[in-house]
Motif scaffolding. Structure first.
Motif, PDB file in Angstrom:
ATOM      1  N   LEU A   8      63.934 112.993  39.455  1.00 15.45           N
ATOM      2  CA  LEU A   8      64.804 112.650  38.482  1.00 15.45           C
ATOM      3  C   LEU A   8      66.129 112.239  39.082  1.00 15.45           C
ATOM      4  N   ILE A   9      66.682 113.166  39.888  1.00 13.02           N
ATOM      5  CA  ILE A   9      68.147 113.105  40.268  1.00 13.02           C
ATOM      6  C   ILE A   9      67.979 112.142  41.441  1.00 13.02           C
ATOM      7  N   PHE A  10      66.937 112.091  42.418  1.00 14.05           N
ATOM      8  CA  PHE A  10      66.564 111.097  43.484  1.00 14.05           C
ATOM      9  C   PHE A  10      66.491 109.745  42.850  1.00 14.05           C
ATOM     10  N   SER A  11      65.723 109.659  41.798  1.00 17.31           N
ATOM     11  CA  SER A  11      66.080 108.113  41.297  1.00 17.31           C
ATOM     12  C   SER A  11      67.055 107.933  40.319  1.00 17.31           C
ATOM     13  N   GLY A  12      67.877 108.854  39.925  1.00 18.29           N
ATOM     14  CA  GLY A  12      69.180 108.665  39.490  1.00 18.29           C
ATOM     15  C   GLY A  12      70.169 108.078  40.370  1.00 18.29           C
ATOM     16  N   ASN A  13      70.092 108.842  41.580  1.00 17.65           N
ATOM     17  CA  ASN A  13      70.845 108.498  42.733  1.00 17.65           C
ATOM     18  C   ASN A  13      70.524 106.706  43.277  1.00 17.65           C
ATOM     19  N   ALA A  14      69.083 106.804  43.300  1.00 20.12           N
ATOM     20  CA  ALA A  14      68.806 105.484  43.682  1.00 20.12           C
ATOM     21  C   ALA A  14      69.414 104.221  42.811  1.00 20.12           C
ATOM     22  N   THR A  15      69.305 104.718  41.627  1.00 21.11           N
ATOM     23  CA  THR A  15      69.848 103.567  40.628  1.00 21.11           C
ATOM     24  C   THR A  15      71.290 104.026  40.119  1.00 21.11           C
ATOM     25  N   ALA A  16      72.018 104.901  40.914  1.00 22.09           N
ATOM     26  CA  ALA A  16      73.277 105.022  40.535  1.00 22.09           C
ATOM     27  C   ALA A  16      74.170 103.684  40.557  1.00 22.09           C
ATOM     28  N   GLY A  17      74.050 102.859  41.548  1.00 26.00           N
ATOM     29  CA  GLY A  17      74.760 101.455  41.705  1.00 26.00           C
ATOM     30  C   GLY A  17      74.181 100.573  40.782  1.00 26.00           C
ATOM     31  N   GLN A  18      73.161 100.900  39.889  1.00 23.11           N
ATOM     32  CA  GLN A  18      72.538  99.707  39.082  1.00 23.11           C
ATOM     33  C   GLN A  18      73.215  99.758  37.689  1.00 23.11           C
ATOM     34  N   GLY A  65      70.561  89.918  46.933  1.00 28.90           N
ATOM     35  CA  GLY A  65      71.082  88.877  46.060  1.00 28.90           C
ATOM     36  C   GLY A  65      70.059  87.657  45.877  1.00 28.90           C
ATOM     37  N   THR A  66      70.320  86.878  44.631  1.00 31.65           N
ATOM     38  CA  THR A  66      69.234  85.824  44.353  1.00 31.65           C
ATOM     39  C   THR A  66      69.845  84.524  44.750  1.00 31.65           C
ATOM     40  N   ALA A  67      70.900  84.317  45.233  1.00 32.81           N
ATOM     41  CA  ALA A  67      71.506  82.951  45.531  1.00 32.81           C
ATOM     42  C   ALA A  67      70.865  82.226  46.420  1.00 32.81           C
ATOM     43  N   SER A  68      70.094  82.674  47.271  1.00 29.76           N
ATOM     44  CA  SER A  68      69.313  81.874  48.452  1.00 29.76           C
ATOM     45  C   SER A  68      67.855  82.146  48.450  1.00 29.76           C
ATOM     46  N   LEU A  69      67.090  82.296  47.285  1.00 26.04           N
ATOM     47  CA  LEU A  69      65.886  82.597  47.473  1.00 26.04           C
ATOM     48  C   LEU A  69      65.003  81.401  47.565  1.00 26.04           C
ATOM     49  N   MET A  70      63.836  81.354  48.214  1.00 26.00           N
ATOM     50  CA  MET A  70      62.961  80.254  48.027  1.00 26.00           C
ATOM     51  C   MET A  70      61.888  80.682  47.147  1.00 26.00           C
ATOM     52  N   VAL A  71      61.545  79.982  46.216  1.00 27.92           N
ATOM     53  CA  VAL A  71      60.305  80.119  45.585  1.00 27.92           C
ATOM     54  C   VAL A  71      59.196  79.183  45.859  1.00 27.92           C
ATOM     55  N   ILE A  72      57.954  79.634  46.352  1.00 27.57           N
ATOM     56  CA  ILE A  72      57.049  78.554  46.895  1.00 27.57           C
ATOM     57  C   ILE A  72      55.661  78.452  45.940  1.00 27.57           C
ATOM     58  N   VAL A  73      55.245  77.549  45.703  1.00 28.18           N
ATOM     59  CA  VAL A  73      54.067  77.384  44.829  1.00 28.18           C
ATOM     60  C   VAL A  73      52.774  77.544  45.723  1.00 28.18           C
ATOM     61  N   GLU A  74      52.070  78.406  45.185  1.00 33.87           N
ATOM     62  CA  GLU A  74      50.789  78.320  45.894  1.00 33.87           C
ATOM     63  C   GLU A  74      49.828  77.660  44.917  1.00 33.87           C
ATOM     64  N   ASP A 133      79.468  95.209  47.839  1.00 32.57           N
ATOM     65  CA  ASP A 133      78.114  95.093  47.497  1.00 32.57           C
ATOM     66  C   ASP A 133      77.970  94.628  45.949  1.00 32.57           C
ATOM     67  N   LEU A 134      77.810  93.397  45.592  1.00 37.05           N
ATOM     68  CA  LEU A 134      77.793  92.907  44.420  1.00 37.05           C
ATOM     69  C   LEU A 134      76.671  93.257  43.637  1.00 37.05           C
ATOM     70  N   VAL A 135      75.552  93.846  44.216  1.00 35.21           N
ATOM     71  CA  VAL A 135      74.416  94.268  43.467  1.00 35.21           C
ATOM     72  C   VAL A 135      74.820  95.728  43.015  1.00 35.21           C
ATOM     73  N   LYS A 136      75.296  96.634  43.855  1.00 35.10           N
ATOM     74  CA  LYS A 136      75.554  97.918  43.638  1.00 35.10           C
ATOM     75  C   LYS A 136      77.081  98.212  43.034  1.00 35.10           C
ATOM     76  N   LEU A 137      77.785  97.251  43.416  1.00 35.21           N
ATOM     77  CA  LEU A 137      79.229  97.345  42.947  1.00 35.21           C
ATOM     78  C   LEU A 137      80.139  98.266  43.433  1.00 35.21           C
ATOM     79  N   LYS A 138      79.843  98.270  44.908  1.00 40.73           N
ATOM     80  CA  LYS A 138      80.661  99.284  45.620  1.00 40.73           C
ATOM     81  C   LYS A 138      81.170  98.630  46.920  1.00 40.73           C
ATOM     82  N   LEU A 139      82.125  99.488  47.316  1.00 42.32           N
ATOM     83  CA  LEU A 139      82.729  99.060  48.737  1.00 42.32           C
ATOM     84  C   LEU A 139      81.819  99.725  49.724  1.00 42.32           C
TER      85      LEU A 139
END
Lengths: 428, 428
Positions: free
Chosen positions: A39-49, B55-64, A117-123
């Motif tokens: 749980l803690i690990f997954s908490g850390n893994a998603t801390a930036g979420q 990040g999602t700004a430069s993904l390619m979605v490719i139709v199969e 990092d704009l996903v984790k919102l951190k420097l």
């Protein structure tokens, strides 16, 4: 927000520890502790979420200049996501983006480069890459952040992944009499062919660098293009580079398809107001040139020391009209609709925004969103525009079609607003 | 990948249930179960996370197309991220994006609309929104997905959040004799002012819808613009709408700044090849028109039944040149550099790509990346181009400057390639 979330989980952990001590160690306890660890690990893994995931394609990164921080807003929902602090001196800071908009690079006037990092919102990392920097740009291939430095006068190229300096290109000019000067670098843009183009504020030059080749060779040097370049832009199609000049009655125009000469494009339609001094006003602040000043067939540029916007025909670069303003322009920002240009005034009427309709070439709206209004930034498709109210400590969001305020966000003396969409625009 | 991750955690849960039954219910058990619940919850919350964030700004979605699935690649690193399956019939499917590029909307020919979460890489919802659809578009404000349906002939507008139908606009024409026909809808684009513009393949009309107003009123109807519109585009600056016509020697041009008339822009430079039949070849497949056919001052359009690309001056819409090709064009795709146009041929020499240099207006490269080569799609700044090799079961990535292959990915009969950058382009 994210950090708080992580702390909350840690507090849960601490209060849960107490009852465990009342039990003997058993397989159950082992499982319990294992679960806790997971749980803690997954908490850390998603801390930036944050509470929810988000796409990064239409974020706004807004500089809080005196606090040395940035706030991040999801402009697709006008939702505040978080703040990243401790970025140093952000007076006159600019922000660049990785191609995927995963990372923002905040470049301070003191040449501190902070990778966020704009996903984790951190420097992620911060380096000092010079003493005095006026901005920078990402190379077309996304591999490098290039800085336009005043002191020392140079283009400094950093690896976008590690922020290590991989190349320094001193911007200098040697005159026939042997005199050598170091030049402040301005108007640095990336261009098709993985090129970098920049101007030299002191040497009156424009240089072209091949960023796709080892050692980043300077492949072209143009001299005496006009007096005192102050900024530059590249047109959205990547073809024309324009250098604005503080002390000449023209701008320098380089056609990158030819790369043979820098043409002189007049900034005076009828007579030479600068020489006569007629109509000249103080230079409150050096204006900015960006690709967004181009809209379809028109380029709308701020004039120097004159209360007009210059509208050019981009086919032959003739001036179509000087549009009268109630002050001097700092930014001229065309919306993604290619029709309306928002002009950010500075100095006299500095709280005012004027909107030019390119259909009629007239100002159709003059208004003040508030005190210290500056840096209008459109959402990618132009259904909203973000404006910093530096002296009201907030960012306001307008519907540019109706001029109604959609919403606002508190912010610590906000200045520049940077849409992640810039990741995909040359020179931005 | 992600789904497997979630299943793995669920299996852990099941095996962990057994020892619990050996214990009496106690506060410890309650805590244990609570922890489990939190773990499962947090497992679900992160189930969609891959090994790393992106990040999602430069993904390619490719139709199969035949597998009814899409694969998602991060084009900033050329990294395969995952596959989302069970999307129904994807023959002639198209993909649209939410403004933040969090979600992709896959629109199948059978009018199935699948909303895919590009962060969690999973299907969020799927609805059937008609019987036969040829594509769709997001409104400028990002609130709606609009479908261009053949059967029934209509524009169907779905809430982008819920995929619920909020409006159906039947595309029909009533003639003076009282005869009424339902028209297949083609060339549906969004436009500045939160408008939708589309053409009617059977009624020879162009309609304009105000998507910002309640009930989505049709605010303009233009009739007899030419025979059998087959597709449309809007220029990147949002100003001009162009309808391609299967059975007329012109395209229809609507200036959205005026909205008064549809002008006839010739598709024949010198003489009327269509009427004489001279040089006509079979119509292998109806070509596609998209905003990417516009590059700076030029529009490069595929010709119908003729082995040429038509290069227009976008200022006056005169034909500058008919560039000879070795087959007929399906797509004409200008790179973000605004200089090179990649032409995807169909039918004769269908595996061939030809590249036109707009500086010289000549073909500078003719090559085949492989069997069934189709759908070239540039990365946002044009440093790479993705191409589907439908008959070689892979997607290849080229450096458009050197024509060297950068990498390739296995794919199940890949067809359309859609860059998330399209989220920010009108009509895309």
């Amino acid at each position: 927000m994210k950090i708080q979330n992580a702390e909350f989980k840690m507090q849960n952990f601490k209060t849960l520890q107490f009852p465990i001590s009342n039990f003997q160690f058993s397989i159950f306890n082992a499982i319990f502790l294992g679960l806790l660890a997971i749980l803690i690990f997954s908490g850390n893994a998603t801390a930036g979420q944050p509470g929810e995931d988000y796409g990064t394609a239409s974020l706004m990164v807004i500089v809080e200049r005196e606090a040395g921080s940035v706030i991040i807003i999801d402009s697709s929902r006008h939702k505040f996501l978080g703040r990243v602090s401790n970025l140093g001196n952000l007076i006159h800071a600019t922000v660049k983006f990785s191609k995927d908009a995963r990372y923002a690079y905040v470049i301070g006037r003191d040449a501190n480069v902070s990778k966020i990092d704009l996903v984790k919102l951190k420097l992620v990392k911060r380096v000092k890459a010079g003493d005095d920097s006026v901005g920078g740009v990402m190379t077309q291939d996304g591999k490098y952040v290039a800085l336009s430095n005043y002191v020392p006068g140079e283009v400094r190229i950093l690896d976008a992944e590690t922020l290590e300096t991989v190349k320094i290109i001193p911007a200098e000019r040697e005159y026939p009499d042997g005199k050598k000067i170091a030049a402040r670098v301005v108007g640095l843009v990336d261009a098709p062919g993985n090129l970098l183009i920049f101007s030299m504020m002191d040497g009156d030059g424009i240089w072209v660098v091949d960023a796709g080749k080892k050692d980043f060779p300077v492949i072209k040097k143009f001299w005496d293009i006009g007096e005192t370049p102050y900024d530059g832009l590249i047109t959205p199609d990547g073809r024309y580079y324009i250098a604005g000049l503080l002390n000449s009655n023209w701008v320098g125009l380089l056609d990158t398809w030819d790369m043979t000469e820098v043409k002189r494009i007049s900034t005076i339609r009828t007579k030479d107001a600068r020489e006569t001094g007629e109509g000249l006003v103080p230079l409150w602040k050096i204006p900015h040139l960006k690709g967004w000043a181009i809209a379809g067939d028109y380029a709308v540029l701020p004039a120097i020391k004159r209360e007009v916007a210059l509208v050019y025909n981009t086919r032959d670069w003739s001036i179509i009209k000087e549009v009268p303003l109630v002050g001097t322009a700092l930014y001229t920002v065309a919306g993604p609709d290619g029709r309306y240009v928002w002009v950010d005034l500075v100095g006299k009427n500095g709280d005012t925004i004027q909107v030019i309709d390119l259909k009629t070439l007239e100002v159709v709206k003059t208004f003040s969103p508030g005190k210290g209004a500056t840096h209008p930034q459109f959402t990618p498709k132009g259904d909203a525009v973000y404006i910093s109210l530096m002296d009201e400590y907030k960012v306001v969001v307008y519907n540019p079609a109706t001029f109604e305020k959609i919403t606002e966000f508190p912010a610590e003396k906000p200045s520049g607003i940077f849409s992640t969409e810039r990741a995909h625009k040359f020179g931005m």
